[in-house]
Design a protein around this motif. Structure first.
Motif, PDB file in Angstrom:
ATOM      1  N   LEU A  24      -8.419  18.424  -3.699  1.00 25.09           N
ATOM      2  CA  LEU A  24      -9.554  18.003  -2.886  1.00 25.09           C
ATOM      3  C   LEU A  24     -10.734  17.812  -3.826  1.00 25.09           C
ATOM      4  N   GLU A  25     -11.243  16.590  -3.900  1.00 27.57           N
ATOM      5  CA  GLU A  25     -12.422  16.349  -4.733  1.00 27.57           C
ATOM      6  C   GLU A  25     -13.658  16.288  -3.852  1.00 27.57           C
ATOM      7  N   ILE A  26     -14.649  17.095  -4.204  1.00 27.86           N
ATOM      8  CA  ILE A  26     -15.932  17.108  -3.511  1.00 27.86           C
ATOM      9  C   ILE A  26     -16.890  16.177  -4.249  1.00 27.86           C
ATOM     10  N   ALA A  27     -17.578  15.304  -3.505  1.00 22.37           N
ATOM     11  CA  ALA A  27     -18.558  14.380  -4.084  1.00 22.37           C
ATOM     12  C   ALA A  27     -17.890  13.465  -5.106  1.00 22.37           C
ATOM     13  N   SER A  28     -16.959  12.648  -4.644  1.00 25.27           N
ATOM     14  CA  SER A  28     -16.207  11.767  -5.537  1.00 25.27           C
ATOM     15  C   SER A  28     -17.052  10.660  -6.143  1.00 25.27           C
ATOM     16  N   GLY A  29     -18.196  10.357  -5.546  1.00 21.73           N
ATOM     17  CA  GLY A  29     -19.107   9.382  -6.138  1.00 21.73           C
ATOM     18  C   GLY A  29     -18.479   8.010  -6.263  1.00 21.73           C
ATOM     19  N   THR A  30     -18.444   7.486  -7.483  1.00 24.23           N
ATOM     20  CA  THR A  30     -17.896   6.153  -7.730  1.00 24.23           C
ATOM     21  C   THR A  30     -16.366   6.131  -7.656  1.00 24.23           C
ATOM     22  N   GLY A  31     -15.735   7.305  -7.679  1.00 27.44           N
ATOM     23  CA  GLY A  31     -14.281   7.381  -7.652  1.00 27.44           C
ATOM     24  C   GLY A  31     -13.631   7.232  -9.011  1.00 27.44           C
ATOM     25  N   PRO A  72     -22.831   7.498   2.497  1.00 28.22           N
ATOM     26  CA  PRO A  72     -22.072   6.448   3.199  1.00 28.22           C
ATOM     27  C   PRO A  72     -21.800   5.220   2.336  1.00 28.22           C
ATOM     28  N   GLU A  73     -22.745   4.832   1.487  1.00 24.09           N
ATOM     29  CA  GLU A  73     -22.538   3.642   0.656  1.00 24.09           C
ATOM     30  C   GLU A  73     -21.424   3.875  -0.361  1.00 24.09           C
ATOM     31  N   LEU A  74     -21.446   5.045  -1.012  1.00 28.27           N
ATOM     32  CA  LEU A  74     -20.381   5.345  -1.962  1.00 28.27           C
ATOM     33  C   LEU A  74     -19.041   5.500  -1.252  1.00 28.27           C
ATOM     34  N   LEU A  75     -19.064   6.115  -0.076  1.00 33.01           N
ATOM     35  CA  LEU A  75     -17.824   6.267   0.689  1.00 33.01           C
ATOM     36  C   LEU A  75     -17.237   4.901   1.042  1.00 33.01           C
ATOM     37  N   HIS A  76     -18.107   3.951   1.372  1.00 31.57           N
ATOM     38  CA  HIS A  76     -17.651   2.584   1.663  1.00 31.57           C
ATOM     39  C   HIS A  76     -16.874   2.023   0.482  1.00 31.57           C
ATOM     40  N   TRP A  77     -17.403   2.195  -0.716  1.00 29.49           N
ATOM     41  CA  TRP A  77     -16.728   1.668  -1.904  1.00 29.49           C
ATOM     42  C   TRP A  77     -15.421   2.407  -2.174  1.00 29.49           C
ATOM     43  N   LEU A  78     -15.433   3.714  -1.963  1.00 34.45           N
ATOM     44  CA  LEU A  78     -14.213   4.481  -2.183  1.00 34.45           C
ATOM     45  C   LEU A  78     -13.077   4.013  -1.281  1.00 34.45           C
ATOM     46  N   ARG A  79     -13.428   3.515  -0.116  1.00 30.83           N
ATOM     47  CA  ARG A  79     -12.417   3.113   0.864  1.00 30.83           C
ATOM     48  C   ARG A  79     -11.918   1.684   0.682  1.00 30.83           C
ATOM     49  N   GLN A  80     -12.466   0.962  -0.288  1.00 30.96           N
ATOM     50  CA  GLN A  80     -12.061  -0.432  -0.456  1.00 30.96           C
ATOM     51  C   GLN A  80     -10.641  -0.520  -1.012  1.00 30.96           C
ATOM     52  N   PRO A  81      -9.803  -1.356  -0.409  1.00 30.06           N
ATOM     53  CA  PRO A  81      -8.443  -1.524  -0.926  1.00 30.06           C
ATOM     54  C   PRO A  81      -8.461  -2.356  -2.219  1.00 30.06           C
ATOM     55  N   PRO A  82      -7.393  -2.224  -3.015  1.00 32.55           N
ATOM     56  CA  PRO A  82      -6.259  -1.327  -2.791  1.00 32.55           C
ATOM     57  C   PRO A  82      -6.575   0.081  -3.270  1.00 32.55           C
ATOM     58  N   LEU A  83      -6.194   1.075  -2.473  1.00 33.25           N
ATOM     59  CA  LEU A  83      -6.369   2.460  -2.907  1.00 33.25           C
ATOM     60  C   LEU A  83      -5.294   2.806  -3.933  1.00 33.25           C
ATOM     61  N   PRO A  84      -5.639   3.613  -4.931  1.00 34.02           N
ATOM     62  CA  PRO A  84      -4.631   3.989  -5.932  1.00 34.02           C
ATOM     63  C   PRO A  84      -3.469   4.748  -5.295  1.00 34.02           C
ATOM     64  N   ALA A  85      -2.325   4.664  -5.931  1.00 34.07           N
ATOM     65  CA  ALA A  85      -1.188   5.477  -5.510  1.00 34.07           C
ATOM     66  C   ALA A  85      -1.573   6.946  -5.582  1.00 34.07           C
ATOM     67  N   ARG A  86      -1.087   7.727  -4.639  1.00 34.85           N
ATOM     68  CA  ARG A  86      -1.309   9.172  -4.553  1.00 34.85           C
ATOM     69  C   ARG A  86      -2.756   9.524  -4.198  1.00 34.85           C
ATOM     70  N   TRP A  87      -3.493   8.548  -3.661  1.00 33.42           N
ATOM     71  CA  TRP A  87      -4.800   8.823  -3.050  1.00 33.42           C
ATOM     72  C   TRP A  87      -4.610   8.930  -1.545  1.00 33.42           C
ATOM     73  N   ARG A  88      -5.166   9.970  -0.949  1.00 34.88           N
ATOM     74  CA  ARG A  88      -5.307   9.968   0.503  1.00 34.88           C
ATOM     75  C   ARG A  88      -6.564   9.176   0.855  1.00 34.88           C
ATOM     76  N   PRO A  89      -6.642   8.623   2.065  1.00 33.03           N
ATOM     77  CA  PRO A  89      -7.834   7.872   2.445  1.00 33.03           C
ATOM     78  C   PRO A  89      -9.091   8.725   2.282  1.00 33.03           C
ATOM     79  N   PRO A  90     -10.108   8.234   1.579  1.00 32.60           N
ATOM     80  CA  PRO A  90     -11.318   9.017   1.347  1.00 32.60           C
ATOM     81  C   PRO A  90     -12.005   9.423   2.647  1.00 32.60           C
ATOM     82  N   LEU A  91     -12.525  10.648   2.659  1.00 32.78           N
ATOM     83  CA  LEU A  91     -13.142  11.233   3.840  1.00 32.78           C
ATOM     84  C   LEU A  91     -14.631  11.464   3.627  1.00 32.78           C
TER      85      LEU A  91
END
Length: 198
Positions: A31-38, A60-79
């Motif tokens: 579990l990563e807290i405050a993933s920022g830019t990812g 919210p703005e950083l979370l938006h970017w974290l959720r942009q596809p394609p998500l890396p393998a072995r990533w759960r959807p960012p929360l």
């Protein structure tokens, strides 16, 4: 608009990964807290092939970017996760690693207690909380660059600033965690390994 990018994360991701490879088992859930830019999460899942990674972010703005596809393998959807909230919205989920880099000095002090209490709730047995960043330490001379950084942070927001390791340790102790390992890292940073009291 280009995706956000942190030059600091670019510089420190490989030294941190090398420590994670040394400290962690071959498989686990993080579990990563405050993933920022990812950037850390993307780099770490590539270097830790047995690990599943759960990114989170309060902005919210950083979370938006974290959720942009394609998500890396072995990533759960960012929360969305605000570390200072008493309920992180994770239910009974447990993680072998809670990882938090460069948060405590750019957040109100209450976030330290929130991090420690939340990590204690969600760590699996034998799990570890790993924090990374600059700290103030009694008996250890603070680098001039860290003193300047601290002054700059406090000028931007009086609630920010480098934290005394002793104060962070006291918050950890209140959550039932203690410091197991202190690793000196490049650019006057520390990687700290916290775990439940024996």
């Amino acid at each position: 608009m280009p995706a956000p990018h942190s030059p600091a994360a670019e510089r420190n991701q490989q030294p941190i990964l090398e420590q994670l490879q040394r400290l962690l088992l071959a498989q686990g859930q993080a579990l990563e807290i405050a993933s920022g830019t990812g950037q850390h999460a993307r780099h770490f899942v590539a270097g830790l092939p047995g690990w599943l990674w759960q990114p989170t972010e309060a902005d919210p703005e950083l979370l938006h970017w974290l959720r942009q596809p394609p998500l890396p393998a072995r990533w759960r959807p960012p929360l969305a996760l605000d570390v200072a909230q008493p309920d992180w919205g994770l239910g009974e989920a447990r993680f072998n690693l809670v990882y938090c880099a460069n948060l405590l000095h750019i957040a109100p002090w209450a976030c330290c207690a929130g991090l420690m209490q939340g990590a204690a709730r969600h760590l699996a047995p034998q799990g570890r909380l790993i924090t990374y960043g600059p700290y103030l330490e009694e008996g250890v001379e603070t680098a001039p660059s860290n003193l300047a950084f601290d002054a700059d942070l406090r000028a931007r927001n009086p609630a920010w600033g480098l934290r005394a390791l002793a104060d962070v340790g006291a918050e950890a102790a209140r959550a039932g965690l203690r410091l197991r390992e202190r690793v000196v890292m490049p650019a006057n940073n520390l990687l700290l390994v916290w775990a439940r009291d024996a």
